[in-house]
Design an enzyme around this catalytic site. Structure first.
Site, PDB file in Angstrom:
ATOM      1  N   SER A 104     -47.435  55.071  -2.135  1.00  9.69           N
ATOM      2  CA  SER A 104     -48.595  55.079  -0.678  1.00  9.69           C
ATOM      3  C   SER A 104     -46.740  54.224  -0.271  1.00  9.69           C
ATOM      4  CB  SER A 104     -49.071  54.493  -0.400  1.00  9.69           C
ATOM      5  OG  SER A 104     -49.158  54.778   1.183  1.00  9.69           O
ATOM      6  N   HIS A 127     -48.207  60.259  -0.271  1.00  8.40           N
ATOM      7  CA  HIS A 127     -49.286  60.674   0.775  1.00  8.40           C
ATOM      8  C   HIS A 127     -48.809  61.026   2.525  1.00  8.40           C
ATOM      9  CE1 HIS A 127     -52.015  57.733   1.455  1.00  8.40           C
ATOM     10  NE2 HIS A 127     -50.738  56.872   1.902  1.00  8.40           N
TER      11      HIS A 127
END
Length: 205
Positions: A104, A127
């Protein structure tokens, strides 16, 4: 957790000085070698300390490389982007090293390095940004939250596209879900530059 804030029980080393043997924290020793560590969740206080250390090392030597070791599941987007901005602003080249996992926001920080290396069995996870728990309210508030989230998505995917050389559309197809990348695959896609080789193998080559 940064090089300035050691974990409880962090190792210490002994160094001989004019006053005798002195115990020094391993993170202080790392800082003297221009090495920093981003360990754990990206939070505001972690970001602040990391930014201060990057600026401190730039003042010490504006041209010498800084190494940033990363092992992070991600965290605050705003805190992470502050680190990204300081990395881009300072004159020192920053080498990022993924030790085991950079996910992330941790993955975005990793890809911002001027020289990006991964351990052989490390992985990246990228993501789209997620809605914070508890977000809600009126229809207008939800719409505004959604708009801000889409703006953040574009910011993050643009950074990844610029650093990888992939198109924005390709990056967004990857970040539409949790995408895990091995060190080899990360290098293939342009998110990393190299896999750290074994010094033992090199010594016997």
């Amino acid at each position: 957790m940064t090089a300035a804030t050691p974990m409880p029980g962090a190792p210490r080393i002994l160094r001989e000085t004019a006053a005798g043997l002195t115990s020094i924290g391993i993170y202080d020793e790392m800082l003297s070698r221009r090495e920093l560590a981003l360990i754990g969740e990206v939070q505001e206080w972690v970001s602040f300390e990391l930014c201060q250390h990057l600026l401190f090392l730039e003042r010490q030597d504006p041209a010498a490389e800084i190494t940033l070791f990363i092992s992070s599941p991600g965290g605050s987007v705003s805190a992470g982007l502050a680190v990204v901005d300081v990395m881009a602003a300072i004159s020192c080249p920053v080498r990022t090293v993924c030790l085991d996992r950079a996910a992330s926001m941790g993955a975005v920080i990793f890809t911002m390095g001027d020289r990006r290396e991964m351990s052989a069995h490390a992985e990246l996870m990228i993501h789209d940004p997620l809605i914070q728990q508890g977000a809600g309210g009126s229809a207008l508030a939800v719409r505004e939250t959604s708009q801000r989230l889409m703006e953040t998505r574009r910011t993050m995917s643009t950074l990844l596209a610029e650093r990888s050389g992939l198109t924005l559309k390709r990056v967004q197809s990857l970040t539409a879900k949790d995408t895990f990348l091995s060190a080899e695959r990360a290098c293939e896609l342009g998110f990393a530059d190299a896999i750290i080789s074994s010094r033992k193998e090199a010594a016997h080559a």
